[in-house]
Design an enzyme around this catalytic site. Structure first.
Site, PDB file in Angstrom:
ATOM      1  N   ALA A  71       0.601  -1.200   0.162  1.00  0.00           N
ATOM      2  CA  ALA A  71      -0.076  -0.205   0.021  1.00  0.00           C
ATOM      3  C   ALA A  71       1.244   1.628   0.210  1.00  0.00           C
ATOM      4  O   ALA A  71       1.076   1.706   0.830  1.00  0.00           O
ATOM      5  CB  ALA A  71      -0.693  -0.126   1.602  1.00  0.00           C
ATOM      6  N   ASP A 114       5.668   2.185   1.918  1.00  0.00           N
ATOM      7  CA  ASP A 114       4.448   0.950   2.237  1.00  0.00           C
ATOM      8  C   ASP A 114       3.584   1.545   3.948  1.00  0.00           C
ATOM      9  O   ASP A 114       4.038   1.373   5.071  1.00  0.00           O
ATOM     10  CB  ASP A 114       5.599  -0.167   2.698  1.00  0.00           C
ATOM     11  CG  ASP A 114       4.542  -1.143   1.927  1.00  0.00           C
ATOM     12  OD1 ASP A 114       4.529  -2.495   1.936  1.00  0.00           O
ATOM     13  OD2 ASP A 114       3.268  -1.229   2.036  1.00  0.00           O
ATOM     14  N   HIS A 115       2.689   1.533   3.154  1.00  0.00           N
ATOM     15  CA  HIS A 115       1.473   2.219   4.338  1.00  0.00           C
ATOM     16  C   HIS A 115       1.259   0.699   5.012  1.00  0.00           C
ATOM     17  O   HIS A 115       0.189   1.253   6.818  1.00  0.00           O
ATOM     18  CB  HIS A 115       0.506   2.436   3.645  1.00  0.00           C
ATOM     19  CG  HIS A 115      -0.474   3.883   4.291  1.00  0.00           C
ATOM     20  ND1 HIS A 115      -0.633   3.474   6.048  1.00  0.00           N
ATOM     21  CD2 HIS A 115      -1.066   5.016   4.208  1.00  0.00           C
ATOM     22  CE1 HIS A 115      -0.915   5.180   6.024  1.00  0.00           C
ATOM     23  NE2 HIS A 115      -1.598   5.730   5.545  1.00  0.00           N
ATOM     24  N   ARG A 116       1.433  -0.431   4.966  1.00  0.00           N
ATOM     25  CA  ARG A 116       0.721  -1.604   6.099  1.00  0.00           C
ATOM     26  C   ARG A 116       2.006  -1.425   7.150  1.00  0.00           C
ATOM     27  O   ARG A 116       1.743  -1.970   8.078  1.00  0.00           O
ATOM     28  CB  ARG A 116       1.294  -2.581   4.576  1.00  0.00           C
ATOM     29  CG  ARG A 116      -0.082  -2.946   3.794  1.00  0.00           C
ATOM     30  CD  ARG A 116       0.132  -3.921   3.182  1.00  0.00           C
ATOM     31  NE  ARG A 116       2.022  -3.917   2.779  1.00  0.00           N
ATOM     32  CZ  ARG A 116       2.734  -4.850   2.139  1.00  0.00           C
ATOM     33  NH1 ARG A 116       2.119  -6.414   2.076  1.00  0.00           N
ATOM     34  NH2 ARG A 116       4.030  -5.045   2.134  1.00  0.00           N
ATOM     35  N   VAL A 117       3.197  -0.215   6.695  1.00  0.00           N
ATOM     36  CA  VAL A 117       4.645  -0.779   7.749  1.00  0.00           C
ATOM     37  C   VAL A 117       4.451   0.584   8.835  1.00  0.00           C
ATOM     38  O   VAL A 117       4.773   1.054   9.635  1.00  0.00           O
ATOM     39  CB  VAL A 117       5.444  -1.403   7.137  1.00  0.00           C
ATOM     40  CG1 VAL A 117       6.550  -1.937   8.172  1.00  0.00           C
ATOM     41  CG2 VAL A 117       5.740  -2.692   6.395  1.00  0.00           C
TER      42      VAL A 117
END
Length: 437
Positions: A234, A409-412
């Site tokens: 993301a 990375d918007h997941r992290v």
């Protein structure tokens, strides 16, 4: 006696002009005939020379302001004078001057493309002689003051032809053996000198592009990797513009300090790698990789730097960048870039990075959205340095700016922490002296 420098008129139809650039600052010594400022009109950009000698006592009109012809732009005074300062716009007698193009001329017809011209510092007599003899002023090395082209310079080129391009001995021999026309090679060395790498690139470049290219090899690998990066993460890009005026001064200072060290010539990229490596130590979540179900926070900082090749893109690493000085980073960055162009990189030099920097400043790019190099969780995009008006201590002046684009990375990494990292890096680019504070 003080002399008022006014907005000149280039042609009878000119009503006003925009002050585009000052070549001198208040307090600088000015000689009659020195390039003093640039003016933008509706049709052309012109460089205007000083009509008087002395000290630039006052700059009345700042860069970016548009004023009518005849408006007083500045005051040149004798070193012993202290004339009354001018407030606001003061319009005097209009002065007509001959235009000295410094940018792009306006197209003669709507359907014609604009012709790009290069302003050359030359005496009026040299310009007239060059026109009479059909000599391109841009090809004439100037031997006058501040590199000004003189009549003798024009005569010499007319009689002897343009000077041979600057080239290293090894590059000259390589070009001779390959039968290359040196006029077709763009030099990337100091002062435009042609290097062996330039010749090698010219030798390997295809004479004409094929009608189709196979979508395979490095190009296919890059495509698969970038597509997977976008599909499997993301990605969010945060952008900011940074006042890097002090970093520009810092780079110039380093170059002057280490000018005798021929192994390295400090670049903005070296400084950014150095700064990013140290900022990452304060933001460990930015220096991580996502592997399966685990986020690995690394205690090392291995910076990848994107290098463009004729058939694709490769990202060699500068290992342990947080433990190295700028000069060492500069040497290693150039070494891996050279290996990348020569296809001599080892597997260790292109794998297991922790953060990547993609610098497109040399292509004239301002901002862009870099794509993360998995399994890393962030990548920094670096745009060109550009001068434009800015406010410093309540005053408008010419400042240097750079655009930074951080993709996370918007997941992290969430947007707020990513913004904090970008803000902290920007602060250090604005004030390099804070780096070790």
């Amino acid at each position: 006696m003080a002399t008022e420098i006014k907005m000149p008129r280039f042609g009878m139809t000119m009503k006003q002009g925009k002050l585009a650039k000052w070549f001198k600052q208040e307090g600088d010594t000015v000689e009659k005939g020195d390039s003093l400022f640039e003016v933008e009109t509706e049709k052309i950009t012109n460089t205007v020379q000083s009509v008087a000698s002395g000290i630039l006592f006052q700059i009345v009109i700042q860069v970016g302001e548009t004023v009518p012809v005849g408006a007083v732009l500045a005051v040149v005074a004798d070193a012993r004078e202290t004339p009354e300062r001018i407030e606001g716009i003061k319009v005097g007698e209009v002065e007509d001057v001959e235009a000295a193009p410094a940018g792009k001329t306006a197209p003669a017809k709507a359907e014609e493309a604009p012709a790009e011209t290069k302003y050359v510092l030359a005496s009026p007599a040299a310009k007239r002689l060059a026109k009479e003899l059909g000599v391109d002023l841009a090809s004439v090395p100037g031997t006058g003051k501040e590199g000004r082209v003189t009549e003798d310079d024009v005569k010499k080129v007319h009689e002897e032809g343009p000077p041979a391009p600057k080239i290293t001995p090894v590059a000259a021999e390589m070009a001779r053996q390959a039968g290359l026309d040196l006029s077709t090679i763009v030099g990337t060395g100091e002062g435009g000198k042609i290097t062996k790498e330039d010749v090698g690139f010219a030798v390997s470049a295809p004479a004409a592009p094929p009608k189709s290219l196979p979508f395979s090899g490095m190009r296919r690998a890059i495509a698969d990797n970038m597509h997977a990066s976008l599909q499997n993460s993301a990605q969010l890009t945060l952008m900011t513009e940074v006042d890097v005026t002090e970093t520009v001064h810092f780079r110039d200072l380093l170059r002057e300090e280490y000018k005798k060290d021929e192994s390295v010539r400090i670049s903005y990229n070296d400084i950014i790698i150095y700064m990013v490596a140290r900022v990452l130590k304060r933001f460990p979540y930015m220096n991580s990789t996502l592997v399966g179900e685990e986020i690995l926070l690394h205690d090392r900082v291995d910076i990848g730097m994107a290098v463009a090749l004729p058939d694709g893109l490769i990202v060699p690493k500068v290992r342990d960048a947080d433990r190295k000085g700028i000069r060492q980073i500069g040497r290693e960055a150039r070494e891996v870039a050279r290996k990348a162009r020569e296809g001599a990189l080892s597997m260790d030099e292109v794998t297991d990075g922790t953060f990547t920097i993609s610098n497109m400043s040399m292509l004239g790019v301002d901002g862009f959205t870099p794509i993360i190099n998995p399994p890393e969780v962030a990548i920094l995009g670096v745009g060109r340095v550009i001068e434009k008006p800015g406010v410093k201590n309540g005053q408008i002046e010419v400042r240097s700016y750079m655009a930074l684009s951080l993709t996370i990375d918007h997941r992290v990494v969430d947007g707020a922490p990513g913004g904090e990292f970008l803000q902290f890096l920007a602060r250090h680019l604005e004030q390099p002296a804070l780096l070790n504070a």
